[in-house]
Design a protein around this motif. Structure first.
Motif, PDB file in Angstrom:
ATOM      1  N   GLN A 124       0.851  -1.190   0.000  1.00  0.00           N
ATOM      2  CA  GLN A 124       0.000   0.000   0.000  1.00  0.00           C
ATOM      3  C   GLN A 124       0.882   1.234   0.000  1.00  0.00           C
ATOM      4  O   GLN A 124       1.897   1.289   0.693  1.00  0.00           O
ATOM      5  CB  GLN A 124      -0.920   0.009   1.227  1.00  0.00           C
ATOM      6  CG  GLN A 124      -1.986  -1.090   1.204  1.00  0.00           C
ATOM      7  CD  GLN A 124      -2.959  -0.959   2.359  1.00  0.00           C
ATOM      8  OE1 GLN A 124      -2.555  -0.768   3.504  1.00  0.00           O
ATOM      9  NE2 GLN A 124      -4.242  -1.069   2.068  1.00  0.00           N
ATOM     10  N   ASP A 142       0.917   5.404   0.444  1.00  0.00           N
ATOM     11  CA  ASP A 142       0.253   6.625   0.899  1.00  0.00           C
ATOM     12  C   ASP A 142       0.398   7.685  -0.198  1.00  0.00           C
ATOM     13  O   ASP A 142       1.504   8.061  -0.582  1.00  0.00           O
ATOM     14  CB  ASP A 142       0.905   7.105   2.196  1.00  0.00           C
ATOM     15  CG  ASP A 142       0.254   8.369   2.754  1.00  0.00           C
ATOM     16  OD1 ASP A 142      -0.763   8.813   2.202  1.00  0.00           O
ATOM     17  OD2 ASP A 142       0.781   8.906   3.748  1.00  0.00           O
ATOM     18  N   SER A 157      -0.849  10.822  -0.024  1.00  0.00           N
ATOM     19  CA  SER A 157      -1.119  12.174   0.501  1.00  0.00           C
ATOM     20  C   SER A 157      -0.214  13.224  -0.132  1.00  0.00           C
ATOM     21  O   SER A 157      -0.682  14.261  -0.632  1.00  0.00           O
ATOM     22  CB  SER A 157      -0.939  12.192   2.020  1.00  0.00           C
ATOM     23  OG  SER A 157      -1.822  11.305   2.646  1.00  0.00           O
ATOM     24  N   GLU A 178      -9.707   6.303   0.880  1.00  0.00           N
ATOM     25  CA  GLU A 178      -9.335   6.894   2.159  1.00  0.00           C
ATOM     26  C   GLU A 178      -9.479   5.842   3.252  1.00  0.00           C
ATOM     27  O   GLU A 178     -10.506   5.154   3.335  1.00  0.00           O
ATOM     28  CB  GLU A 178     -10.211   8.110   2.467  1.00  0.00           C
ATOM     29  CG  GLU A 178      -9.942   9.289   1.554  1.00  0.00           C
ATOM     30  CD  GLU A 178     -10.651  10.549   2.021  1.00  0.00           C
ATOM     31  OE1 GLU A 178     -11.633  10.411   2.783  1.00  0.00           O
ATOM     32  OE2 GLU A 178     -10.224  11.643   1.637  1.00  0.00           O
ATOM     33  N   TRP A 224      -4.533   5.521   8.642  1.00  0.00           N
ATOM     34  CA  TRP A 224      -3.116   5.345   8.312  1.00  0.00           C
ATOM     35  C   TRP A 224      -2.266   5.907   9.440  1.00  0.00           C
ATOM     36  O   TRP A 224      -2.460   7.044   9.870  1.00  0.00           O
ATOM     37  CB  TRP A 224      -2.808   6.076   7.009  1.00  0.00           C
ATOM     38  CG  TRP A 224      -1.435   5.793   6.456  1.00  0.00           C
ATOM     39  CD1 TRP A 224      -0.304   6.513   6.679  1.00  0.00           C
ATOM     40  CD2 TRP A 224      -1.071   4.716   5.598  1.00  0.00           C
ATOM     41  NE1 TRP A 224       0.754   5.971   6.005  1.00  0.00           N
ATOM     42  CE2 TRP A 224       0.318   4.852   5.320  1.00  0.00           C
ATOM     43  CE3 TRP A 224      -1.756   3.660   5.017  1.00  0.00           C
ATOM     44  CZ2 TRP A 224       1.008   3.969   4.504  1.00  0.00           C
ATOM     45  CZ3 TRP A 224      -1.069   2.770   4.209  1.00  0.00           C
ATOM     46  CH2 TRP A 224       0.295   2.920   3.953  1.00  0.00           C
ATOM     47  N   SER A 266       1.280   7.213  10.860  1.00  0.00           N
ATOM     48  CA  SER A 266       2.541   7.765  10.386  1.00  0.00           C
ATOM     49  C   SER A 266       3.167   8.585  11.501  1.00  0.00           C
ATOM     50  O   SER A 266       2.512   9.483  12.060  1.00  0.00           O
ATOM     51  CB  SER A 266       2.298   8.637   9.148  1.00  0.00           C
ATOM     52  OG  SER A 266       3.486   9.263   8.724  1.00  0.00           O
ATOM     53  N   HIS A 316      -5.879   8.817   5.406  1.00  0.00           N
ATOM     54  CA  HIS A 316      -5.024   9.150   4.272  1.00  0.00           C
ATOM     55  C   HIS A 316      -5.557   8.501   2.994  1.00  0.00           C
ATOM     56  O   HIS A 316      -6.166   7.428   3.046  1.00  0.00           O
ATOM     57  CB  HIS A 316      -3.593   8.639   4.509  1.00  0.00           C
ATOM     58  CG  HIS A 316      -2.820   9.421   5.507  1.00  0.00           C
ATOM     59  ND1 HIS A 316      -1.490   9.741   5.344  1.00  0.00           N
ATOM     60  CD2 HIS A 316      -3.187   9.976   6.695  1.00  0.00           C
ATOM     61  CE1 HIS A 316      -1.067  10.434   6.377  1.00  0.00           C
ATOM     62  NE2 HIS A 316      -2.078  10.571   7.214  1.00  0.00           N
ATOM     63  N   VAL A 337      -4.954   6.199   0.049  1.00  0.00           N
ATOM     64  CA  VAL A 337      -4.023   5.082  -0.111  1.00  0.00           C
ATOM     65  C   VAL A 337      -4.348   4.322  -1.390  1.00  0.00           C
ATOM     66  O   VAL A 337      -5.517   4.160  -1.752  1.00  0.00           O
ATOM     67  CB  VAL A 337      -4.115   4.130   1.104  1.00  0.00           C
ATOM     68  CG1 VAL A 337      -3.231   2.897   0.904  1.00  0.00           C
ATOM     69  CG2 VAL A 337      -3.723   4.856   2.387  1.00  0.00           C
ATOM     70  N   ASP A 391       7.267   3.151  -4.054  1.00  0.00           N
ATOM     71  CA  ASP A 391       6.709   3.876  -2.901  1.00  0.00           C
ATOM     72  C   ASP A 391       7.574   5.093  -2.572  1.00  0.00           C
ATOM     73  O   ASP A 391       7.065   6.216  -2.409  1.00  0.00           O
ATOM     74  CB  ASP A 391       6.621   2.924  -1.708  1.00  0.00           C
ATOM     75  CG  ASP A 391       5.846   3.514  -0.540  1.00  0.00           C
ATOM     76  OD1 ASP A 391       5.501   4.711  -0.570  1.00  0.00           O
ATOM     77  OD2 ASP A 391       5.587   2.776   0.420  1.00  0.00           O
ATOM     78  N   GLN A 413       6.618   9.350  -2.857  1.00  0.00           N
ATOM     79  CA  GLN A 413       6.644  10.258  -1.720  1.00  0.00           C
ATOM     80  C   GLN A 413       7.394  11.555  -2.011  1.00  0.00           C
ATOM     81  O   GLN A 413       7.358  12.491  -1.201  1.00  0.00           O
ATOM     82  CB  GLN A 413       7.266   9.563  -0.504  1.00  0.00           C
ATOM     83  CG  GLN A 413       6.572   8.276  -0.079  1.00  0.00           C
ATOM     84  CD  GLN A 413       5.061   8.402   0.014  1.00  0.00           C
ATOM     85  OE1 GLN A 413       4.552   9.378   0.567  1.00  0.00           O
ATOM     86  NE2 GLN A 413       4.352   7.417  -0.540  1.00  0.00           N
TER      87      GLN A 413
END
Length: 396
Positions: free
Chosen positions: A203, A205, A207, A348, A351, A353, A360, A362, A387, A391
């Protein structure tokens, strides 16, 4: 006749878009071929002059059949031995070397530059039958090429077509959709039969990526805005630099690295079925170039018109079923490729962190890979690289 897919055995040469004596350069579209995947524009991979056309329009020939000969402008070529002219029903031998060449096979004299419109061999022959000079006619074919219909129209044998300056491109028919479905089925059956798949999932994120994208798109006119899918494509392209065994082919019992990062993009067709033509050199394109390439590819694929290199050159495939509401997709590898990346829809969800829990956006990312070319350890590193790259969207 190029191989336009692992399942392709033959193709029908629909149209020549160059004539004997025409100068061509690498990347030029020289012919159109009909396959079960639709109408494919065949590109040339050598620069030179068309010396001979060996397959007639309308002929269905096996993959590997020589369609034409190109004379390099930088080398001297000895007189060729006779090559049979391939037709759909029989092979007609060329005249012996001592016989006079037919007029259609003579090269134009060096002093006569080709300044007139391109004319297909069939249209030229029809013009000779009707006593017309095809070089004086206006063409309605690709890039203004003169077609048989243009010749017959000039001779008064057919009525002019209705004016439709903004007519949409042809849409594949239901029969073409069934043929594509059969071709896909044959390729996927081969894949599951021959390739030892392994599957991994993670998965990601989204965001930071979506926040950066929203801010970036506010600076742009609507027509130039980016989709999040180009961020994912770019991340995959850069990740294979770190794990190169995901990018290439399994051929003759060994892995062969791709000559570039050419990502096949899964595109659903209106008549049903799926094609995965390639966007070339994704790792060297910026996001704007990648966005334009993606839009153009989707438009042409759904119109049933793709290029031979787009069908044959993909080194890894990406499929995204998020628009269909799918959260996770485990795809089947397109042989002879060795990997396929799947993305689902962004959802959504809770999540955690840095010790904080929030909601978040995802996305599920999956990898289908060939165990002969890589293993789960390397596949895990590949997904982790995707991933990390997502980011940092400002660096994509």
């Amino acid at each position: 006749m190029p191989s336009l897919g692992a399942d392709m055995e033959a193709g029908t040469l629909v149209e020549w878009r160059v004539d004997i004596g025409a100068a061509v350069k690498r990347g030029d579209i020289v012919a159109a071929v009909e396959t079960e995947k639709g109408l494919i524009e065949v590109e040339i991979f050598e620069s030179g002059v068309v010396e001979a056309i060996l397959v007639q329009e309308g002929a269905k020939v096996p993959v590997g059949t020589v369609l034409a000969r190109i004379r390099s402008e930088t080398t001297t070529v000895l007189p060729p031995s006779p090559v049979p002219l391939v037709t759909e029903e029989r092979r007609v031998p060329s005249p012996p070397p001592t016989a006079e060449k037919p007029a259609a096979a003579r090269l134009p004299p060096p002093s006569a530059p080709r300044a007139r419109a391109q004319v297909s061999p069939r249209a030229r022959k029809r013009a000779e039958e009707l006593g017309l000079d095809p070089g004086t006619l206006s063409g309605t074919g690709e890039s203004g090429a003169v077609t048989v219909a243009d010749v017959e129209r000039a001779a008064g044998l057919v009525q002019p077509p209705p004016v439709a300056p903004h007519a949409p491109p042809p849409v594949p028919t239901a029969n073409q959709g069934a043929a594509i479905r059969r071709a896909i089925g044959a390729a996927m059956a081969r894949s599951k039969r021959e390739i030892p798949h392994y599957y991994l999932a993670t998965q990601i994120d989204m965001s930071r990526a979506l926040a950066w994208l929203a801010a970036e798109n506010l600076k742009r006119p609507v027509a130039s805005r980016l989709l999040y899918s180009v961020l994912l494509l770019r991340a995959v392209a850069l990740a294979v630099r770190q794990v190169p065994e995901m990018n290439g082919y399994w051929i003759d019992g060994a892995f062969q690295s791709g000559s570039g990062v050419h990502i096949g993009v899964g595109i659903s067709l209106r008549t049903g079925g799926l094609v995965a033509p390639a966007i070339h050199d994704v790792d060297t394109k910026n996001l704007d170039e990648l966005m334009q390439s993606l839009l153009d590819l989707v438009k042409r694929a759904r119109a049933g018109v793709m290029r031979s290199s787009e069908i044959a050159d993909a080194t890894i495939t990406v499929t995204n079923l998020g628009e269909q509401g799918v959260q996770t997709v485990f795809g089947v590898i397109y042989p002879p490729q060795v990997a396929l990346v799947g993305f689902g829809k962004i959802v959504e969800q809770p999540w955690a962190s840095q010790g904080m829990v929030g909601v978040h956006p995802v996305i599920n990312a999956t990898l289908s890979a060939d165990h002969r070319a890589s293993d789960g350890h390397r596949g895990g590193l590949f997904l982790a690289a995707i991933d990390r790259l997502v980011q940092e969207p400002d660096k994509l």
